[in-house]
Design a protein around this motif. Structure first.
Motif: not given
Length: 285
Positions: A1-2, A5, A113, A115, A231-232, A238
């Protein structure tokens, strides 16, 4: 996921700088969003995860649409949580019902962790939809992500789109509101990607919405003149984040976008987006 971003933040910048046909008429954000949806069977609302305002806006729109007919709300929650979501929506919403929902693996992710999807605002959204159903509104929830999937982002976007397509085909007369990260809500992958802006060899995946054009889905990105969110970020824990203030932007403002390469069908800019922190499942409430 990171690693996505950067595209999520890029989406905000692209949208605010795009050539837009401003729809000028003072109106509430929910009415503006309703108007942006037109008569589309599916409206995809792109967000920066972890804000208070966007989930609340989706709830308002769902209630508005429920006055006209059946509605389903698609959430970027793993499909493995569907039975818990259904049970909570049928419940009376007492503490035991809430804790049964939060016992799901999705909600148990540690704060460091998380998100932004497991936010207090997301839980409030579910409680509001439960309350609306108890009052007679025809509202259901569709969880369209996949906790068990660890493949390429390209495939994840396609799988999420397929779940939404199947939900639409199962109830073609039911309008759908989808709340998702603003990368998934894009009509196209971002152009102009350079090796300086992303990891070497990385190719942005085709967004989820790109797989849903044939059903007439419309997409609106929700941004803020002042934006705070959870967010992370890469190489950072995060937590609360913020974007630079868009001092030249007047808000609230709905702007429609034109052209086959547009990122979204419209952008809705709110005055402020406030951070919504992660739910603590075992906290006293």
């Amino acid at each position: 996921m990171r690693r996505f971003l950067w595209t999520l933040l890029l989406a905000c910048g692209l949208s605010l700088s795009a050539h837009a046909d401003t729809l000028a008429a003072p109106e509430s954000p929910v009415l503006a969003l309703d108007r942006a949806a037109a008569e589309a069977p599916m409206l995809i609302v792109g967000e920066l995860h972890g804000t208070q305002e966007t989930p609340a806006l989706v709830v308002e729109l769902a209630r508005t649409w429920a006055d006209r007919g059946a509605v389903q709300v698609g959430l970027e929650i793993p499909a493995q949580e569907q039975s818990r979501l259904d049970a909570f929506l049928r419940s009376t919403g007492v503490d035991a019902d809430r804790q049964a929902l939060l016992a799901g693996e999705f909600w148990q992710t540690p704060r460091e962790r998380s998100d932004g999807r497991r936010s207090e605002a997301m839980l409030a959204l579910l409680e509001s939809l439960r309350s609306a159903r108890a009052a007679g509104a025809r509202i259901n929830v569709v969880a369209f992500d996949d906790a068990a999937f660890h493949g390429p982002a390209q495939d994840r976007n396609a799988r999420m789109a397929e779940r939404l397509r199947l939900a639409h085909e199962a109830q073609p007369q039911t309008r759908t509101i989808v709340l998702t990260g603003n990368y998934h809500a894009r009509r196209n992958a971002p152009a102009g990607v350079t090796r300086q802006s992303v990891p070497e060899g990385y190719v942005p995946p085709q967004p989820m919405t790109a797989h849903l054009r044939e059903i007439g889905a419309r997409t609106v990105n929700v941004s803020g003149r002042e934006t705070r969110f959870w967010a992370c970020l890469r190489d950072q824990p995060c937590g609360p984040q913020r974007l630079p203030v868009q001092s030249s932007v007047v808000a609230p403002l709905l702007a429609s976008l034109d052209g086959p390469d547009r990122d979204y069908d419209a952008v809705l800019t709110l005055p402020v987006l406030h951070v919504s922190e992660p739910v603590t499942p075992d906290a006293d409430r």
